[in-house]
Design a protein around this motif. Structure first.
Motif, short mmCIF file in Angstrom:
data_model
loop_
_atom_site.label_atom_id
_atom_site.label_comp_id
_atom_site.label_asym_id
_atom_site.label_seq_id
_atom_site.Cartn_x
_atom_site.Cartn_y
_atom_site.Cartn_z
N LYS A 187 -60.98 107.99 24.30
CA LYS A 187 -60.85 106.70 24.28
C LYS A 187 -60.58 105.88 22.86
O LYS A 187 -60.79 106.61 21.80
CB LYS A 187 -62.41 106.23 24.56
CG LYS A 187 -62.80 106.46 25.83
CD LYS A 187 -64.16 105.97 26.29
CE LYS A 187 -64.66 106.10 27.56
NZ LYS A 187 -65.96 105.56 27.96
N ILE A 188 -60.12 104.68 22.81
CA ILE A 188 -59.68 103.93 21.87
C ILE A 188 -61.06 103.46 21.40
O ILE A 188 -61.97 103.32 22.11
CB ILE A 188 -58.53 103.00 22.19
CG1 ILE A 188 -59.01 101.90 23.20
CG2 ILE A 188 -57.29 103.36 22.28
CD1 ILE A 188 -58.13 100.82 23.29
N ASP A 189 -61.09 102.64 20.18
CA ASP A 189 -62.30 102.57 19.59
C ASP A 189 -62.77 100.94 20.01
O ASP A 189 -63.89 100.92 20.16
CB ASP A 189 -62.35 102.52 18.04
CG ASP A 189 -62.05 103.90 17.37
OD1 ASP A 189 -63.05 104.61 17.50
OD2 ASP A 189 -61.24 104.24 17.14
N LYS A 248 -64.28 102.60 23.79
CA LYS A 248 -65.71 102.71 23.41
C LYS A 248 -66.18 101.41 23.19
O LYS A 248 -67.47 101.43 23.74
CB LYS A 248 -65.84 103.67 21.96
CG LYS A 248 -65.21 104.91 22.17
CD LYS A 248 -65.11 105.54 20.61
CE LYS A 248 -64.43 106.66 20.70
NZ LYS A 248 -64.40 107.22 19.35
N THR A 249 -65.69 100.44 22.86
CA THR A 249 -66.32 99.18 22.69
C THR A 249 -65.41 97.96 23.16
O THR A 249 -64.49 98.05 23.14
CB THR A 249 -66.60 98.89 21.23
OG1 THR A 249 -67.57 99.78 20.68
CG2 THR A 249 -67.03 97.34 21.12
N ILE A 250 -65.96 97.05 24.14
CA ILE A 250 -65.21 96.09 24.63
C ILE A 250 -65.71 94.56 24.21
O ILE A 250 -66.71 94.48 24.24
CB ILE A 250 -64.98 96.07 25.94
CG1 ILE A 250 -63.98 95.03 26.68
CG2 ILE A 250 -66.32 95.92 26.67
CD1 ILE A 250 -63.57 95.18 28.01
N TYR A 306 -69.62 100.18 25.37
CA TYR A 306 -70.28 98.94 24.50
C TYR A 306 -69.70 97.55 24.68
O TYR A 306 -68.54 97.69 24.49
CB TYR A 306 -70.64 99.43 23.02
CG TYR A 306 -71.76 98.81 22.38
CD1 TYR A 306 -73.13 98.86 22.73
CD2 TYR A 306 -71.28 97.79 21.39
CE1 TYR A 306 -74.10 97.93 21.97
CE2 TYR A 306 -72.21 96.95 20.77
CZ TYR A 306 -73.57 97.12 20.96
OH TYR A 306 -74.68 96.58 20.28
N PHE A 307 -70.60 96.80 24.82
CA PHE A 307 -70.06 95.49 25.12
C PHE A 307 -70.56 94.50 23.92
O PHE A 307 -71.85 94.53 23.80
CB PHE A 307 -70.67 94.98 26.54
CG PHE A 307 -70.40 93.41 26.57
CD1 PHE A 307 -69.34 92.62 26.75
CD2 PHE A 307 -71.75 92.75 26.71
CE1 PHE A 307 -69.15 91.29 26.89
CE2 PHE A 307 -71.69 91.07 26.84
CZ PHE A 307 -70.22 90.49 26.92
#
Length: 388
Positions: free
Chosen positions: A92-94, A117-119, A144-145
């Protein structure tokens, strides 16, 4: 290096994020940039940040871009179905920023969740209309949002993972837009030019009109309700003309926390990408003059009748929120094209909210993105047939 994807890189949010990254370029690798038509700006960004993948959704712009980049190693795609050719769920991208405006932002938001990983989401329509779909995918993929809109980022920062039963009430602020002090009797003569003059923020036409009617705050209440899993009774809007104070949270233990920052989206964007990094951003000194005169007031529902829309919404997620967003979109477009008056936006929206053909959707939950897109088209056709 943090691997990054930016959806809507040529817009204001995307451009602000790239400006932040440029100052610290050695720590970031941009894997993907996307745009709709602005291929000239997109190509400049590609060259500046050495980007290898782009999506440009307007077909003519895609053809021009493909031709201009034919002698490079840049892969040019025309739609978001290509994401699985760019990313891998096992690596996954960060961080991904979703900043495509309108309903077009929902599909790429849902599509990227499994690859990141985070959006960070800066798209009202995605959250208001598709939150139950987003939340399901976030949980499934352990993504993670972070909300990026200044009010929701402020609430998110103040709550610090507190559960909803730990606080009594959340207040979000509104500048009041260009007509905060305009006498009610003058509202019937408001022109398009008048409605586009926001006193504090430089924004696009659509959101400027939403600010003038205060519909943007109705949307932000709906977003906050969904993001933080609240009831509408726990949320309130306060007029704060200077746009310096963004949110107040009153906790059950007697404490209340307030969050202030400069009138700039750079601050929430910066903090979303440097989460837990203690990175320093250059900002103005605390404005004591504004703090000494916050000038907080409750919203005048007679001047801004769209506030009554909130009384039509249930606490449970439903397709009715899509009706509200799409109907407002259509009415704002009618105003901007000179077909209806400014006051007709709110009066017609309230009528639509009470029509049986639309209220039946209060009991229906979106099962997939097609449910939402089909309803958007249905509402548009119905309003055209109504000749509002």
């Amino acid at each position: 290096m943090k691997k990054i994807a930016i959806f809507g890189s040529t817009g204001s949010i995307g451009s602000s994020l790239l400006k932040i990254i440029k100052a610290d370029q050695k720590n970031f690798k941009i894997e993907l940039l996307t745009a709709n038509k602005n291929y000239k700006k997109l190509i400049k960004q590609v060259k500046l940040f050495n980007v290898k993948n782009i999506v440009i959704t307007d077909y003519n712009s895609f053809l021009i871009t493909t031709k201009l980049l034919k002698d490079t190693k840049v892969k040019v795609f025309n739609n978001f179905d290509s994401l699985n050719k760019i990313f891998n769920t096992n690596n996954k991208i960060d961080y991904s920023m979703c900043a495509i405006s309108g309903f077009k932002g929902l599909k790429p938001t849902l599509d990227i969740i499994k690859f990141t990983k985070t959006i960070a989401i800066a798209n009202k329509e995605s959250i208001i209309c598709g939150w139950n779909l987003i939340k399901k995918d976030l949980k499934k993929n352990k993504t993670y949002f972070i909300p990026v809109d200044s009010e929701h980022f402020s609430i998110w920062s103040l709550l610090d993972d507190n559960k909803k039963n730990n606080f009594e009430k959340i207040y979000i602020t509104a500048s009041g837009g260009p007509f905060n002090k305009l006498p009610l009797q003058k509202f019937k003569n408001i022109s398009i030019k008048d409605a586009l003059k926001h006193p504090n923020w430089s924004m696009g036409k659509k959101i400027s009109i939403d600010s003038a009617t205060m519909m943007n705050k109705v949307f932000e209440i709906i977003e906050a309700k969904k993001i933080f899993d609240l009831s509408y009774k726990q949320l309130e809007i306060l007029i704060h003309p200077k746009s310096y104070l963004h949110a107040i949270v009153k906790f059950n233990n007697g404490l209340s926390k307030l969050l202030v920052h400069d009138t700039s989206m750079t601050i929430p964007i910066f903090n979303s990408i440097y989460l837990d990094n203690n990175k320093k951003i250059k900002s103005k000194k605390i404005n004591i003059k504004i703090l000494n005169n916050l000038d907080l007031k409750k919203v005048d529902n007679i001047k801004f009748p769209v506030m009554k829309v909130l009384k039509n919404i249930n606490d449970k997620d439903s397709l009715f929120e899509t009706i509200i967003v799409s109907a407002n979109d259509k009415l704002v477009n009618l105003f901007l094209s000179g077909k209806i008056k400014f006051t007709d936006i709110s009066s017609n929206l309230l009528k639509i909210c009470n029509m049986p053909q639309f209220t039946k959707f209060k009991s229906k939950k979106p099962k997939n993105i097609d449910d939402i897109n089909n309803l958007v088209n249905y509402v548009s056709l119905k309003i055209e047939a109504m000749s509002v």
